[in-house]
Each structure stands twice: as C-alpha cells, then as structure tokens.
Write a protein that holds these residues in place. Sequence first.
Motif, PDB file in Angstrom:
ATOM      1  N   ASN A  12       0.823  -1.216   0.000  1.00 45.45           N
ATOM      2  CA  ASN A  12       0.000   0.000   0.000  1.00 45.45           C
ATOM      3  C   ASN A  12       0.855   1.264   0.000  1.00 45.45           C
ATOM      4  OD1 ASN A  12      -2.419  -1.408  -0.118  1.00 45.45           O
ATOM      5  ND2 ASN A  12      -2.603  -1.520   2.097  1.00 45.45           N
ATOM      6  N   ALA A  13       1.971   1.237   0.690  1.00 51.26           N
ATOM      7  CA  ALA A  13       2.883   2.383   0.689  1.00 51.26           C
ATOM      8  C   ALA A  13       3.482   2.566  -0.706  1.00 51.26           C
ATOM      9  CB  ALA A  13       3.978   2.198   1.728  1.00 51.26           C
ATOM     10  N   LEU A  14       3.782   1.459  -1.368  1.00 52.86           N
ATOM     11  CA  LEU A  14       4.306   1.533  -2.733  1.00 52.86           C
ATOM     12  C   LEU A  14       3.322   2.292  -3.627  1.00 52.86           C
ATOM     13  CD1 LEU A  14       5.968  -1.342  -4.712  1.00 52.86           C
ATOM     14  CD2 LEU A  14       4.279   0.106  -5.783  1.00 52.86           C
ATOM     15  N   LYS A  15       2.049   1.929  -3.544  1.00 49.88           N
ATOM     16  CA  LYS A  15       1.022   2.613  -4.351  1.00 49.88           C
ATOM     17  C   LYS A  15       0.962   4.101  -4.015  1.00 49.88           C
ATOM     18  CE  LYS A  15      -1.828  -1.507  -4.621  1.00 49.88           C
ATOM     19  NZ  LYS A  15      -2.981  -2.185  -4.015  1.00 49.88           N
ATOM     20  N   ALA A  16       1.002   4.409  -2.732  1.00 50.38           N
ATOM     21  CA  ALA A  16       0.929   5.814  -2.308  1.00 50.38           C
ATOM     22  C   ALA A  16       2.128   6.609  -2.811  1.00 50.38           C
ATOM     23  CB  ALA A  16       0.833   5.903  -0.783  1.00 50.38           C
ATOM     24  N   PHE A  17       3.328   6.066  -2.639  1.00 47.74           N
ATOM     25  CA  PHE A  17       4.528   6.767  -3.090  1.00 47.74           C
ATOM     26  C   PHE A  17       4.557   6.877  -4.617  1.00 47.74           C
ATOM     27  CE2 PHE A  17       6.687   5.150   0.978  1.00 47.74           C
ATOM     28  CZ  PHE A  17       6.513   6.353   1.636  1.00 47.74           C
ATOM     29  N   TYR A  18       4.132   5.835  -5.317  1.00 48.50           N
ATOM     30  CA  TYR A  18       4.157   5.836  -6.777  1.00 48.50           C
ATOM     31  C   TYR A  18       3.253   6.931  -7.336  1.00 48.50           C
ATOM     32  CZ  TYR A  18       3.879   4.087 -11.608  1.00 48.50           C
ATOM     33  OH  TYR A  18       3.922   3.972 -12.976  1.00 48.50           O
ATOM     34  N   THR A  19       2.092   7.097  -6.743  1.00 48.63           N
ATOM     35  CA  THR A  19       1.167   8.105  -7.260  1.00 48.63           C
ATOM     36  C   THR A  19       1.408   9.494  -6.682  1.00 48.63           C
ATOM     37  OG1 THR A  19      -0.500   7.515  -5.602  1.00 48.63           O
ATOM     38  CG2 THR A  19      -0.669   6.437  -7.747  1.00 48.63           C
ATOM     39  N   GLY A  20       1.908   9.562  -5.438  1.00 50.87           N
ATOM     40  CA  GLY A  20       2.013  10.861  -4.785  1.00 50.87           C
ATOM     41  C   GLY A  20       3.404  11.409  -4.601  1.00 50.87           C
ATOM     42  N   ARG A  29      -0.368  11.306   6.082  1.00 49.98           N
ATOM     43  CA  ARG A  29      -1.077  10.903   4.855  1.00 49.98           C
ATOM     44  C   ARG A  29      -0.838   9.427   4.550  1.00 49.98           C
ATOM     45  NH1 ARG A  29      -0.267  13.621  -1.101  1.00 49.98           N
ATOM     46  NH2 ARG A  29      -1.430  12.058  -2.256  1.00 49.98           N
ATOM     47  N   LEU A  30       0.369   8.955   4.784  1.00 50.89           N
ATOM     48  CA  LEU A  30       0.689   7.551   4.549  1.00 50.89           C
ATOM     49  C   LEU A  30      -0.155   6.657   5.458  1.00 50.89           C
ATOM     50  CD1 LEU A  30       2.500   5.797   2.790  1.00 50.89           C
ATOM     51  CD2 LEU A  30       4.205   5.879   4.610  1.00 50.89           C
ATOM     52  N   ALA A  31      -0.286   7.038   6.713  1.00 50.44           N
ATOM     53  CA  ALA A  31      -1.119   6.262   7.647  1.00 50.44           C
ATOM     54  C   ALA A  31      -2.558   6.233   7.156  1.00 50.44           C
ATOM     55  CB  ALA A  31      -1.030   6.864   9.048  1.00 50.44           C
ATOM     56  N   LYS A  32      -3.039   7.369   6.683  1.00 50.43           N
ATOM     57  CA  LYS A  32      -4.417   7.437   6.184  1.00 50.43           C
ATOM     58  C   LYS A  32      -4.592   6.572   4.937  1.00 50.43           C
ATOM     59  CE  LYS A  32      -7.891  10.741   4.659  1.00 50.43           C
ATOM     60  NZ  LYS A  32      -8.184  12.125   4.341  1.00 50.43           N
ATOM     61  N   GLU A  33      -3.662   6.665   3.987  1.00 49.52           N
ATOM     62  CA  GLU A  33      -3.788   5.934   2.726  1.00 49.52           C
ATOM     63  C   GLU A  33      -3.564   4.436   2.872  1.00 49.52           C
ATOM     64  OE1 GLU A  33      -2.095   7.543  -0.822  1.00 49.52           O
ATOM     65  OE2 GLU A  33      -2.567   9.605  -0.230  1.00 49.52           O
ATOM     66  N   THR A  34      -2.758   4.035   3.847  1.00 52.45           N
ATOM     67  CA  THR A  34      -2.498   2.604   4.036  1.00 52.45           C
ATOM     68  C   THR A  34      -3.450   1.975   5.041  1.00 52.45           C
ATOM     69  OG1 THR A  34      -0.861   2.972   5.780  1.00 52.45           O
ATOM     70  CG2 THR A  34      -0.040   2.848   3.493  1.00 52.45           C
ATOM     71  N   GLY A  35      -4.106   2.813   5.854  1.00 52.06           N
ATOM     72  CA  GLY A  35      -4.988   2.287   6.887  1.00 52.06           C
ATOM     73  C   GLY A  35      -4.228   1.728   8.079  1.00 52.06           C
ATOM     74  N   ILE A  41       3.283   1.647  11.847  1.00 53.68           N
ATOM     75  CA  ILE A  41       4.294   1.794  10.788  1.00 53.68           C
ATOM     76  C   ILE A  41       5.681   1.842  11.414  1.00 53.68           C
ATOM     77  CG2 ILE A  41       5.220   3.312   8.988  1.00 53.68           C
ATOM     78  CD1 ILE A  41       2.289   4.171   8.398  1.00 53.68           C
ATOM     79  N   TYR A  42       5.826   2.683  12.443  1.00 49.04           N
ATOM     80  CA  TYR A  42       7.134   2.842  13.082  1.00 49.04           C
ATOM     81  C   TYR A  42       7.554   1.595  13.882  1.00 49.04           C
ATOM     82  CZ  TYR A  42       7.653   7.701  11.669  1.00 49.04           C
ATOM     83  OH  TYR A  42       7.821   8.851  10.934  1.00 49.04           O
ATOM     84  N   THR A  47      12.385   4.455  10.180  1.00 49.65           N
ATOM     85  CA  THR A  47      12.216   5.768   9.561  1.00 49.65           C
ATOM     86  C   THR A  47      11.363   5.637   8.302  1.00 49.65           C
ATOM     87  OG1 THR A  47      14.131   5.550   8.099  1.00 49.65           O
ATOM     88  CG2 THR A  47      14.558   6.436  10.319  1.00 49.65           C
ATOM     89  N   LYS A  48      10.918   6.766   7.828  1.00 51.54           N
ATOM     90  CA  LYS A  48      10.193   6.790   6.561  1.00 51.54           C
ATOM     91  C   LYS A  48      11.084   6.284   5.434  1.00 51.54           C
ATOM     92  CE  LYS A  48       8.058  10.062   3.355  1.00 51.54           C
ATOM     93  NZ  LYS A  48       7.813  11.489   3.090  1.00 51.54           N
ATOM     94  N   ASP A  49      12.368   6.653   5.467  1.00 51.28           N
ATOM     95  CA  ASP A  49      13.303   6.180   4.438  1.00 51.28           C
ATOM     96  C   ASP A  49      13.397   4.651   4.424  1.00 51.28           C
ATOM     97  OD1 ASP A  49      13.769   8.739   3.563  1.00 51.28           O
ATOM     98  OD2 ASP A  49      15.835   8.843   4.306  1.00 51.28           O
ATOM     99  N   ASP A  50      13.336   4.017   5.601  1.00 55.25           N
ATOM    100  CA  ASP A  50      13.362   2.556   5.652  1.00 55.25           C
ATOM    101  C   ASP A  50      12.140   1.976   4.940  1.00 55.25           C
ATOM    102  OD1 ASP A  50      15.751   2.567   7.059  1.00 55.25           O
ATOM    103  OD2 ASP A  50      14.786   2.274   9.019  1.00 55.25           O
ATOM    104  N   LEU A  51      11.001   2.595   5.134  1.00 57.30           N
ATOM    105  CA  LEU A  51       9.786   2.148   4.441  1.00 57.30           C
ATOM    106  C   LEU A  51       9.919   2.390   2.937  1.00 57.30           C
ATOM    107  CD1 LEU A  51       6.933   1.026   4.332  1.00 57.30           C
ATOM    108  CD2 LEU A  51       6.085   3.299   4.997  1.00 57.30           C
ATOM    109  N   ILE A  52      10.459   3.529   2.545  1.00 58.80           N
ATOM    110  CA  ILE A  52      10.674   3.819   1.125  1.00 58.80           C
ATOM    111  C   ILE A  52      11.584   2.761   0.512  1.00 58.80           C
ATOM    112  CG2 ILE A  52      11.765   5.428  -0.500  1.00 58.80           C
ATOM    113  CD1 ILE A  52      10.701   7.705   1.359  1.00 58.80           C
ATOM    114  N   LEU A  53      12.651   2.412   1.206  1.00 54.87           N
ATOM    115  CA  LEU A  53      13.564   1.388   0.699  1.00 54.87           C
ATOM    116  C   LEU A  53      12.855   0.041   0.531  1.00 54.87           C
ATOM    117  CD1 LEU A  53      16.751   2.322   2.725  1.00 54.87           C
ATOM    118  CD2 LEU A  53      16.440   2.563   0.247  1.00 54.87           C
ATOM    119  N   ALA A  54      11.999  -0.299   1.469  1.00 57.04           N
ATOM    120  CA  ALA A  54      11.238  -1.555   1.360  1.00 57.04           C
ATOM    121  C   ALA A  54      10.308  -1.523   0.143  1.00 57.04           C
ATOM    122  CB  ALA A  54      10.446  -1.801   2.646  1.00 57.04           C
ATOM    123  N   THR A  55       9.680  -0.364  -0.096  1.00 57.02           N
ATOM    124  CA  THR A  55       8.793  -0.274  -1.267  1.00 57.02           C
ATOM    125  C   THR A  55       9.603  -0.360  -2.559  1.00 57.02           C
ATOM    126  OG1 THR A  55       8.789   2.155  -1.394  1.00 57.02           O
ATOM    127  CG2 THR A  55       7.092   1.131  -0.023  1.00 57.02           C
TER     128      THR A  55
END
Length: 187
Positions: A12-20, A29-35, A41-42, A47-55
């Motif tokens: 879900n984070a991948l979709k959010a980052f890809y579009t936004g 916003r990420l919490a809202k979009e991923t539910g 998440i934390y 960190t957010k960068d760790d999540l970005i790397l996973a996506t």
Amino acid sequence: MSASKRDELVQNALKAFYTGGFHAIGMDRLAKETGVSKTAIYSHFRTKDDLILATLRLRDEQFRNWLVRRVEALAKDPKDQLLAIFDALAEWFAEPNFKSCMFIKASSEYQDRSHPVHAISAEHKKLLRDYFTGLAKKAKLKKPEDLARQILILKEGAIVLAHLHDRETVARDAKQAAKILIKTATE
C-alpha cells in the motif's frame, strides 16, 4: 504486526509513493492511505526512508520479474527478446495507472548519490542493464555491454517521454531505434 500485515503495508505504501511522490507523502497521509497507524508503521520501520527502501525493493522485484516474464512470452530468440522489451513497455504505458518509473522519481527526489534511496534506484537500473547484457550475449551480438547500455538508454527515455507526452507511439519509436542498434551489432 504480522509479516502479512507488514507486506500489505509495503504494498500500500508503494502505491501511495508511486502516485504521490516520496517527499509529498508525509507519515500522516501515509497512515491514512495505508490504513495503518503511524505507531504501527514505526513498529516495523525505524524511519520513513526505511519504508521507502522496502517499497523500492518490492517494486524492483515486481518490475524485473514482470519484464522478464513478458519478454520471454513475447519472443523466444534472444535478439527478438531485446526488441520485445519495447513491446512490454508499450503494454505498461497503456495501463491506466502508468505514472512513469518509480526509480526515476526516487532518484530525482533523492539526488545525493550516497543516499540509500538513490543507490537502490541506481542498482535497479544496473540489474536491468545486466539482464539486457545477458540477452545480447546469448544473441552473440558485438559489444554486448555497449548495446545493453544503449538499449537501457532507449528504455529509460521511452519511459520519461511516455509519461510526459505520447504513450502510444514512444515504445514503437524506441523499438525502431533498438532495431538499428541491434542490426549494427550484428554486422
């Protein structure tokens, strides 16, 4: 959070980052979009960068697996497979949710080459180049490494132009240019 919930979060984070975008999508916003709550998440990503790397790792796996499968389905001969790359791209460009390349976006938002997000984006492109090199070698084409870099340039340019301009003709035009490169490598 279970492994399947973590995987769902990354998807879900991948979709959010890809579009936004990466910087535009904040943790609220990420919490809202991923539910998924920020606390949850934390609990999995420091960190957010760790999540970005996973996506980005997930997207790399998805994209390269898809590309190889499509290329192999579209053509059997390695020389034809080099051209089939552009047929596969045309299919991707025609998808309604096509929004360019996540790795091009990531590297432009994280321009410092030493940043892990930039580095993983560069690695994705290197792995694609290695795949193209392997096809060129199987096809017994001259200077396979050079040809692979040139095919990668055409592929990347096609993605950018499909995003900016005409999705319907850019893959075909890039394929025509690739034919010339392959013919030159054959002679």
